[in-house]
Enzyme design. Structure first.
Site, PDB file in Angstrom:
ATOM      1  N   GLU A 118       0.759  22.191 -47.710  1.00 22.16           N
ATOM      2  CA  GLU A 118       1.845  23.079 -47.258  1.00 22.16           C
ATOM      3  C   GLU A 118       1.858  23.259 -45.735  1.00 22.16           C
ATOM      4  O   GLU A 118       2.906  23.282 -45.093  1.00 22.16           O
ATOM      5  CB  GLU A 118       1.686  24.457 -47.932  1.00 22.16           C
ATOM      6  CG  GLU A 118       2.777  25.447 -47.614  1.00 22.16           C
ATOM      7  CD  GLU A 118       4.135  24.984 -48.108  1.00 22.16           C
ATOM      8  OE1 GLU A 118       4.337  24.931 -49.323  1.00 22.16           O
ATOM      9  OE2 GLU A 118       4.990  24.660 -47.263  1.00 22.16           O
ATOM     10  N   ILE A 125       5.844  28.297 -42.769  1.00 22.40           N
ATOM     11  CA  ILE A 125       7.012  28.348 -43.678  1.00 22.40           C
ATOM     12  C   ILE A 125       6.652  27.705 -45.017  1.00 22.40           C
ATOM     13  O   ILE A 125       6.227  26.542 -45.039  1.00 22.40           O
ATOM     14  CB  ILE A 125       8.220  27.591 -43.078  1.00 22.40           C
ATOM     15  CG1 ILE A 125       8.528  28.075 -41.655  1.00 22.40           C
ATOM     16  CG2 ILE A 125       9.439  27.723 -43.982  1.00 22.40           C
ATOM     17  CD1 ILE A 125       9.563  27.214 -40.928  1.00 22.40           C
ATOM     18  N   GLY A 175      -2.042  27.600 -28.114  1.00 20.37           N
ATOM     19  CA  GLY A 175      -2.624  26.906 -29.282  1.00 20.37           C
ATOM     20  C   GLY A 175      -1.589  26.226 -30.157  1.00 20.37           C
ATOM     21  O   GLY A 175      -1.848  25.947 -31.321  1.00 20.37           O
ATOM     22  N   LYS A 193       6.330  14.831 -39.890  1.00 19.98           N
ATOM     23  CA  LYS A 193       6.765  15.947 -40.744  1.00 19.98           C
ATOM     24  C   LYS A 193       8.049  15.618 -41.515  1.00 19.98           C
ATOM     25  O   LYS A 193       8.152  15.937 -42.699  1.00 19.98           O
ATOM     26  CB  LYS A 193       6.931  17.205 -39.896  1.00 19.98           C
ATOM     27  CG  LYS A 193       5.584  17.746 -39.404  1.00 19.98           C
ATOM     28  CD  LYS A 193       5.755  18.761 -38.301  1.00 19.98           C
ATOM     29  CE  LYS A 193       4.428  19.406 -37.906  1.00 19.98           C
ATOM     30  NZ  LYS A 193       4.525  20.203 -36.662  1.00 19.98           N
ATOM     31  N   GLY A 288       0.716  27.643 -34.565  1.00 14.92           N
ATOM     32  CA  GLY A 288      -0.074  28.835 -34.226  1.00 14.92           C
ATOM     33  C   GLY A 288      -1.092  29.124 -35.296  1.00 14.92           C
ATOM     34  O   GLY A 288      -0.925  28.772 -36.472  1.00 14.92           O
TER      35      GLY A 288
HETATM   36  N1  HSE Z   1       1.657  20.758 -32.508  1.00 11.17           N
HETATM   37  C1  HSE Z   1       2.314  21.186 -33.694  1.00 11.17           C
HETATM   38  C2  HSE Z   1       3.590  21.906 -33.310  1.00 11.17           C
HETATM   39  C3  HSE Z   1       1.400  22.097 -34.480  1.00 11.17           C
HETATM   40  O1  HSE Z   1       3.731  22.264 -32.141  1.00 11.17           O
HETATM   41  O2  HSE Z   1       4.464  22.099 -34.153  1.00 11.17           O
HETATM   42  C4  HSE Z   1       1.901  22.468 -35.836  1.00 11.17           C
HETATM   43  O3  HSE Z   1       2.002  21.355 -36.686  1.00 11.17           O
END
Ligand code: HSE
Length: 339
Positions: A118, A125, A175, A193, A288
């Site tokens: 997930e 989300i 982060g 993704k 995050g």
């Molecule tokens: N580096 C990725 C982003 C982290 O900024 O979306 C989350 O997958």
């Protein structure tokens, strides 16, 4: 008590330990039992952490492992080993899911455990679970997603006048960014993704390597001014278009009338079109520590409720997808316009 292990005490792994600690009462309510982080594995010298995966997979107390290491190795080897021992694995590792998710899902099924991911898409989300369960009966024809928190943070700040490198530095400080932020800004993270989303809903495995991909590094302040004049904003989107059999990643002009227009900063937005339900919009923090960890913990709870069983993640046995070329940009603008 359900004992778990966390592999990799980075941003997300540290978040998992924190969520398990802070939300003990809520977890007990959701699971009907307590979760306990029995092991942390890390290559660095961290008090109490183990370095040998065999200690974890050979402990019969361990029912679920959170793989929050990122990257292909040693995450692949460790995940493989855990699943072969009948231990479910929950991960935020989109690179591994994209590259080996089909194989690892089949191994999980063979060993009556689960491989859930997930947190690999959309940070906090719960979009994969919603697509898998609540929309399993829908024919999904289209997905357009703002899927990278770092890029959306940079674009939002550039729109407000901050320069690219300053905004990237801020995203790294918070982060959000990958260890190598080229994966964010060149669009590769978004490609992984959208490949995962497209595979989940189509029954075919789309891979990151097949996807035409343009990042955000060529976008200028002038482009934002031009977009604004035309009532649009610039967003990095991952798009799955079933009708044209295409998956692509590129900066798009998003009109004010589209719900993705208002998705700013680190937030992600995922617009999904089903043949019966019509448009759905998922929105939340896309990166995050705690939001991403929350998604990992949601998988841990699902696995812990199903010990000894395989949860169908829609990924085992997917045949490779063929993919068509991206349609021409006929918009008359520098970027394609999201319709
Ligand atoms: N580096 C990725 C982003 C982290 O900024 O979306 C989350 O997958």
């Amino acid at each position: 008590m359900i004992n778990i292990a966390v592999l990799g005490l980075g941003t997300v792994g540290g978040g998992v330990a924190e969520v398990v600690e802070k939300n003990q009462a809520e977890i007990k309510k959701a699971l009907g039992d307590n979760l306990h982080v029995k092991y942390i594995l890390d290559i660095r010298e961290i008090p109490g952490a183990v370095k040998d995966i065999n200690v974890i997979v050979n402990d019969p107390d361990i029912k679920v492992i959170c793989e929050t290491m990122g990257g292909k190795e040693p995450a692949y080897t460790y995940t493989h080993l855990a699943l072969e021992h009948g231990i479910s694995v929950c991960t935020s590792n989109k690179e591994l899911v994209d590259a080996h998710g089909v194989e690892l899902s089949a191994i999980a099924r063979e060993h009556n455990c689960s491989y859930l991911f997930e947190a690999s898409v959309g940070g906090g989300i719960p979009v994969l679970r919603a697509l898998r369960e609540s929309c399993g009966h829908e024919k999904i024809s289209y997905i357009a997603g703002i899927l990278n928190g770092t890029c959306n943070y940079i674009l939002t700040n550039m729109k407000n006048g901050t320069d690219f490198s300053e905004a990237l530095k801020e995203a790294q400080g918070k982060g959000f960014a990958e260890r190598n932020p080229a994966a964010d800004v060149e669009g590769h993270d978004t490609a992984r993704k959208i490949a995962i989303l497209a595979s989940l809903v189509s029954g075919k495995k789309f891979s990151y390597e097949q996807i035409e991909c343009e990042g955000i590094t060529k976008i200028t302040q002038e482009d934002f001014i031009e977009a604004d004049k035309n009532g649009m904003s610039i967003k990095l989107l991952g798009v799955y278009d079933a009708e044209n059999n295409n998956v692509n990643v590129a900066p798009y002009l998003v009109p004010k009338t589209n719900p993705l227009y208002g998705v700013n900063d680190v937030f992600n937005g995922i617009l999904v079109k089903g043949n019966q339900v019509d448009n759905l919009m998922f929105y939340g923090r896309g990166a995050g520590k705690l939001p991403t960890a929350s998604a990992v913990v949601s998988d841990v709870i699902e696995c812990a409720k199903n010990i000894g069983k395989n949860i169908n993640n829609n990924f085992a046995d997917l045949p490779e997808a063929a993919i068509n070329k991206m349609p021409e940009n006929n918009s008359g603008y520098k970027f394609r316009v999201l319709s």
